[in-house]
Design a protein around this motif. Structure first.
Motif, short mmCIF file in Angstrom:
data_model
loop_
_atom_site.label_atom_id
_atom_site.label_comp_id
_atom_site.label_asym_id
_atom_site.label_seq_id
_atom_site.Cartn_x
_atom_site.Cartn_y
_atom_site.Cartn_z
N ALA A 1 4.39 -61.02 67.02
CA ALA A 1 5.12 -60.20 66.47
C ALA A 1 5.17 -58.44 66.41
CB ALA A 1 3.92 -59.83 64.73
N ASN A 2 4.40 -58.37 67.85
CA ASN A 2 4.77 -57.16 68.35
C ASN A 2 6.14 -57.21 68.57
OD1 ASN A 2 3.39 -57.98 70.55
ND2 ASN A 2 1.85 -56.71 70.47
N VAL B 1 1.94 -54.52 62.14
CA VAL B 1 2.93 -55.32 62.00
C VAL B 1 1.84 -56.10 62.68
CG1 VAL B 1 3.35 -54.99 64.41
CG2 VAL B 1 4.59 -57.05 63.47
N GLY C 1 6.98 -59.90 62.48
CA GLY C 1 7.62 -58.70 62.95
C GLY C 1 8.86 -57.89 63.25
N LYS D 1 8.89 -56.46 66.53
CA LYS D 1 9.13 -55.64 65.63
C LYS D 1 10.30 -54.83 66.14
CE LYS D 1 7.12 -52.21 67.41
NZ LYS D 1 6.83 -51.50 67.63
#
Length: 497
Positions: free
Chosen positions: A303-304, A272, A258, A307
C-alpha cells in the motif's frame, strides 16, 4: 494518449535522465535507511539543485527519490523495529518479529517485491486516472474528508488485538497529544503550558520515533544478545517473493487501498499502511498478525508505495498536495518553470507522462537494488544489541532534532519514549496512539469546516453515508469475528480435552 505515452517513454530513456533517476533512487534508499528522515526531508535536500534544470531531468531526480523512500525504509523497520519513515510503521508489527525469528531476509524479500508491485500499480493508476481525475477529486469536500479521517480512527480499536478498549483509549491519548498547540478552528493555544515550543504542536517524526524506537532500544540493552533470538538467518529472499505471489490477491487489494488513499488530499502516507494492515487483519483467515505473520508485511508494503502514484493525481492536476512530500514537489515544479493544474494535461502533458514512467521504473530498479543489499544488511540482526544501540541513539537524536531544530524535540522524544516503554511493559497497543496523533488536526479541521459551511446537512451526503456504513461494518464485523473466534477456540478446547 497512448502515442503521447510512448513519446514520453523515449524522453525518459535518454541517458542523462536515466542517470538522474538512478541518483534519485540512491538518495531515496539512503533517506529511507536512516531512521527519522522522510521523503519530505529528502525532497527538501534536493529542491535547491533542481532550480533551472530541464523539467524532464529535474522530475527524474525528484520522482526517483520519492518512489523508493518507502522501499528503503523497510530495512530499519524490519531489522531494528524502528520506523524508517512515517509510512513504514505498520511493517514493524510483523516484520520485526520475523527478524527476531531469524527470518529477516524472507520478510524483506516479500517487502521489496510488494513495494515494487505496489509502486508499479500506483504509476499505472496515475496514468489511467488522468482523464477522470477532475470529477473524482472534486467529489471530496470537507464532510467526506472528515469521514475518511473517522475511517482511519476506527482502525484504532481494530489494531488492538484482544483489547479493543485499550486500543480506543490509546487512540484517544494520541488525539490528545495531537491537539497540543494552536487550534485549527479558534484563535487559541491548547496544552502549551506557556511553552513557545509547544505552541506549534509536537512533530510527527518525533512521536513516531519515540513511541517505537525508544522502547526497542531499552529492550535491546536489557535483554542483551542479538535481535535474531535463535542466532541464525533463515528463510531467504526467494521465499519472501514466493510468499507474496502466493498472496497475490492481498498484494493487489492492498495496492488498491494505497492508491485510493493517495487520491485523497491531506490524508497522507502516515495512515495508509495502517489502513491496509487493518483491512488485512480483518480479512485474512487463520492469521497471527503481530507475531511474525508474513502477510502483515505484505499488506502495508504493497500500500505505501502505491500511495505515491495516487497522491500525484491531486498534486499535478489541481495543485493540491496529497502529502508533505508532494507539497515540496509543487515547489520543485515552480523552480523548473512548471505550474500544477490543467496545463499538466495539455501543454505539459509530456512532463506528466514522464513522471508516470519514472515512477514505474524507479520502483522496479529501487526494489531490485534493495534485494541485492538484503543479505549483507540482514546481518545487522546478528549483531549484539548493546553494540547497535549507541549508533542508533545518535541517529535517532539527529532524526528527532531535525524536525524543528529545537531542544524541545529531544525532551519530547524522551518523555513520549518513556510513555511508549510503559505501554510496552503493560501490554498496551502503541499503533492506535500514533493513528490518533496523525489524524487529530485533520479530524478537527474538517469537522469545523463542515459545520461552518453546511450546518448538519452534510450528514445527508451519499458519500458520507457510505463511509459511515463502512465504519460501522468494520467495527461491528471485527467484534463479531472476535466473538466467533473465541467461541470456536472454546469449543475446540472442550473437544480436545
Amino acid at each position: 494518449m497512448i502515442e503521447a505515452a510512448l513519446d514520453a517513454l523515449l524522453i525518459v530513456l535518454h541517458p542523462s535522465r536515466i542517470g538522474f533517476m538512478f541518483l534519485g533512487i540512491f538518495i531515496g534508499i539512503i533517506v529511507g535507511l536512516l531512521p527519522g528522515l522522510s521523503g519530505t526531508v529528502g525532497m527538501s535536500l534536493l529542491l535547491p539543485f533542481v532550480f533551472g534544470l530541464d523539467p524532464f531531468v529535474g522530475m527524474a531526480l525528484l520522482i526517483g527519490m520519492v518512489a523508493v523512500v518507502h522501499t528503503g525504509d523497510t530495512f530499519p523497520s524490519i531489522l531494528l523495529g524502528i520506523p524508517g519513515t512515517s509510512g513504514s510503521q505498520a511493517t514493524i508489527m510483523d516484520g520485526f518479529p520475523l527478524a527476531k525469528q531469524g527470518q529477516a531476509s524472507r520478510a524483506m524479500g516479500a517487502s521489496f517485491f510488494c513495494s515494487m508491485v505496489g509502486g508499479v500499480a500506483g504509476g499505472i493508476a496515475l496514468y489511467l486516472m488522468i482523464p477522470f481525475a477532475r470529477p473524482l477529486i472534486s467529489a471530496f469536500s470537507s464532510p467526506e474528508l472528515f469521514m475518511l479521517t473517522m475511517l482511519g480512527l476506527s482502525m484504532a480499536g481494530l489494531l488492538a488485538g484482544k483489547s479493543p478498549i485499550k486500543g480506543v483509549i490509546s487512540g484517544l491519548l494520541g488525539l490528545l497529544i495531537g491537539s497540543i498547540g494552536s487550534a485549527p478552528a479558534v484563535a487559541e493555544y491548547r496544552y502549551t503550558f506557556g511553552s513557545l515550543y509547544l505552541s506549534s504542536g509536537v512533530s510527527l517524526p518525533v512521536v513516531a520515533l519515540s513511541i517505537f524506537a525508544f522502547p526497542i532500544m531499552i529492550t535491546m540493552l536489557t535483554n542483551k544478545g542479538t535481535i535474531s533470538s535463535n542466532g541464525e538467518l533463515k528463510g531467504g529472499i526467494l521465499q519472501g517473493v514466493k510468499d507474496s505471489i502466493k498472496n497475490k490477491f492481498l498484494v493487489l487489494r492492498s495496492a488498491l487501498i494505497g492508491t485510493l488513499v493517495g487520491f485523497v488530499p491531506g490524508l497522507g502516507g502516515s495512515v495508509v499502511d495502517w489502513l491496509a494492515y487493518g483491512a488485512a487483519q480483518k480479512t485474512v483467515k487463520n492469521n497471527y498478525f503481530g507475531k511474525g505473520d508474513i502477510r502483515g508485511v505484505i499488506a502495508p508494503e504493497s500500500a505505501n508505495n502505491a500511495k505515491e502514484g495516487g497522491s500525484l493525481v491531486p498534486t499535478l492536476l489541481f495543485g493540491i498536495p496529497g502529502s508533505g512530500t508532494t507539497a515540496i514537489l509543487l515547489g520543485g515544479l515552480t523552480l523548473m518553470g512548471l505550474e500544477a493544474g490543467p496545463r499538466m494535461l495539455t501543454t505539459d502533458l509530456p512532463v506528466t507522462l514522464s513522471i508516470v514512467w519514472t515512477l514505474v521504473f524507479a520502483n522496479i530498479f529501487g526494489a531490485l537494488l534493495c534485494m541485492v543489499l538484503i543479505r549483507p544488511i540482514s546481518k545487522f540482526s546478528m549483531i549484539p544489541g548493546e553494540k547497535i544501540v549507541p549508533f542508533l541513539l545518535v541517529l535517532l537524536i539527529l532524526g528527532a532534532f531535525q524536525s524543528n531544530f529545537s531542544w524541545g524535540d529531544l525532551i519530547v522524544f524522551v518523555v513520549i519514549g518513556l510513555l511508549g516503554y510503559a505501554m510496552t511493559i503493560l501490554d498496551w497497543p502503541r499503533p492506535p496512539l500514533l493513528i490518533g496523533f496523525v489524524l487529530a488536526l485533520s479530524a478537527e479541521r474538517y469537522y469545523w469546516i463542515s459545520i461552518e459551511r453546511y450546518g448538519w446537512s452534510w450528514l445527508s451526503s451519499p458519500i458520507v453515508i457510505i463511509l459511515a456504513i463502512v465504519i460501522l461494518l468494520l467495527l461491528t464485523g471485527g467484534t463479531l469475528i472476535k466473538r466467533f473466534t473465541k467461541s470456536v477456540e472454546t469449543d475446540g478446547g472442550g473437544i480436545s480435552q
